[in-house]
Write a protein that holds these residues in place. Sequence first.
Motif, mmCIF file in Angstrom:
data_model
loop_
_atom_site.group_PDB
_atom_site.id
_atom_site.type_symbol
_atom_site.label_atom_id
_atom_site.label_comp_id
_atom_site.label_asym_id
_atom_site.label_seq_id
_atom_site.Cartn_x
_atom_site.Cartn_y
_atom_site.Cartn_z
ATOM 1 N N UNK A 71 0.856 -1.182 0.000
ATOM 2 C CA UNK A 71 0.000 0.000 0.000
ATOM 3 C C UNK A 71 0.896 1.236 0.000
ATOM 4 N N UNK A 72 0.668 2.097 -0.982
ATOM 5 C CA UNK A 72 1.392 3.364 -1.047
ATOM 6 C C UNK A 72 0.559 4.393 -0.298
ATOM 7 N N UNK A 73 0.991 4.750 0.895
ATOM 8 C CA UNK A 73 0.195 5.598 1.792
ATOM 9 C C UNK A 73 -0.317 4.724 2.918
ATOM 10 N N UNK A 74 -1.634 4.670 3.062
ATOM 11 C CA UNK A 74 -2.238 3.674 3.941
ATOM 12 C C UNK A 74 -2.481 4.067 5.366
ATOM 13 N N UNK A 75 -2.321 5.348 5.715
ATOM 14 C CA UNK A 75 -2.524 5.711 7.119
ATOM 15 C C UNK A 75 -3.716 6.637 7.328
ATOM 16 N N UNK A 76 -4.304 7.160 6.259
ATOM 17 C CA UNK A 76 -5.453 8.036 6.418
ATOM 18 C C UNK A 76 -6.689 7.383 5.813
ATOM 19 N N UNK A 77 -7.660 8.151 5.392
ATOM 20 C CA UNK A 77 -9.008 7.670 5.128
ATOM 21 C C UNK A 77 -9.080 6.446 4.211
ATOM 22 N N UNK A 78 -8.902 6.631 2.896
ATOM 23 C CA UNK A 78 -9.038 5.500 1.974
ATOM 24 C C UNK A 78 -7.935 4.476 2.192
ATOM 25 N N UNK A 79 -6.690 4.932 2.307
ATOM 26 C CA UNK A 79 -5.593 4.002 2.516
ATOM 27 C C UNK A 79 -5.755 3.177 3.763
ATOM 28 N N UNK A 80 -6.271 3.800 4.810
ATOM 29 C CA UNK A 80 -6.477 3.066 6.058
ATOM 30 C C UNK A 80 -7.537 1.988 5.897
ATOM 31 N N UNK A 81 -8.562 2.253 5.095
ATOM 32 C CA UNK A 81 -9.590 1.240 4.864
ATOM 33 C C UNK A 81 -8.994 0.023 4.163
ATOM 34 N N UNK A 82 -8.118 0.257 3.189
ATOM 35 C CA UNK A 82 -7.449 -0.866 2.524
ATOM 36 C C UNK A 82 -6.564 -1.623 3.506
ATOM 37 N N UNK A 83 -5.860 -0.896 4.342
ATOM 38 C CA UNK A 83 -5.005 -1.541 5.330
ATOM 39 C C UNK A 83 -5.824 -2.404 6.280
ATOM 40 N N UNK A 84 -6.914 -1.854 6.820
ATOM 41 C CA UNK A 84 -7.738 -2.605 7.766
ATOM 42 C C UNK A 84 -8.343 -3.846 7.099
ATOM 43 N N UNK A 85 -8.789 -3.694 5.853
ATOM 44 C CA UNK A 85 -9.381 -4.826 5.143
ATOM 45 C C UNK A 85 -8.346 -5.921 4.912
ATOM 46 N N UNK A 86 -7.156 -5.540 4.503
ATOM 47 C CA UNK A 86 -6.107 -6.534 4.253
ATOM 48 C C UNK A 86 -5.663 -7.212 5.548
ATOM 49 N N UNK A 87 -5.586 -6.460 6.633
ATOM 50 C CA UNK A 87 -5.244 -7.050 7.925
ATOM 51 C C UNK A 87 -6.291 -8.071 8.341
ATOM 52 N N UNK A 88 -7.564 -7.739 8.122
ATOM 53 C CA UNK A 88 -8.637 -8.662 8.494
ATOM 54 C C UNK A 88 -8.569 -9.953 7.695
ATOM 55 N N UNK A 89 -7.992 -9.887 6.496
ATOM 56 C CA UNK A 89 -7.862 -11.073 5.650
ATOM 57 C C UNK A 89 -6.609 -11.876 5.959
#
Length: 326
Positions: free
Chosen positions: A5-23
């Motif tokens: 993930x390029x970024x990943x600490x704010x709004x949209x990027x954080x959602x991708x991070x949380x989703x990938x962590x859950x997987x």
Amino acid sequence: MKLLILGGTEFAGRAYLDEALARGWEISLFNRGTHPAPEGVTALRGDRTEPGGLAAIERGEWDLVVDTWSWAPSAVRDAARTLAGRAGGYVYVSSRSVYAFPAGAGAGEDAPVVDGSPDDGDAGGYARAKRGGELAALESFGDRALLVRAGLIIGPYENVGRLPWWLRRIARGGPFLAPGPRDGGVQYIDVRDMAGWSLDAAAAGLGGAYDVVGPPGAVTMEDVLGACVAVTGADAEPRWVPPERIIEAGVKPWTDLPMWLPPGETHEALHQANVSKALAAGLACRPLIDTVADTWAWLRAIGGEPPQRPDRPAVGLDPRIEASLV
């Protein structure tokens, strides 16, 4: 699945991070390190706008890359070129703003788009920047590039302030300006649904452009405001005001009254998109009340003051103007 993930600490990027962590995916997070990476995530440091800033991702291989960049397209170009031979697919979070205005009701992915270039060294406006970013992703990844043309994005961790403003205003209680018409459509996507769908789609090998937003006509302005009243439990009363009177008062749609647009070309372009392609590819949207309730719970957990992106103006209506209209 290995994800970068390029970024990943704010709004949209954080959602991708949380989703990938859950997987349970193996995640690498490339950014400047302004915010710490969660435990179990590989932190790669660099500033993509600086010479040599991509050094941390010049080695390694990933199944998928997610890029939410919104500024100079040349930054997407350089990252995509760096990763092209070592990543399976590239998810670029774009925007339906790339469509030439007015897109018209029912417009889909085949509608005309604005000009853009992957070589632009400055943003050149949001629409042009996102189109240039799309071209940059396509240049290096071809049909392995998934272009997520999002519409209005809301949900927890929102740093633009649209839904948070309505929640905070309604939580104060009392009569509040409700912009008509009541049945005016509001087409949006919960950031978590966007992230989940696009990770599924990219993992399945989908590429090309998809308008990623909820179905038109499913939610109205009355639904949105009613959900805000319900989840806050406030003693708040909507006072419905015709759009003509609101405009005559000098109120700016979308910014003074977030999410709202009066009937006309702009409403058709932003709230009446044809999203049949994404729906056919499995896009599913959670109920509005869940999005609103989760956003309210997040706001309360952080003390009620939402973060604000520095590149976006603050939204919301001056209380004095509101009082004059209700």
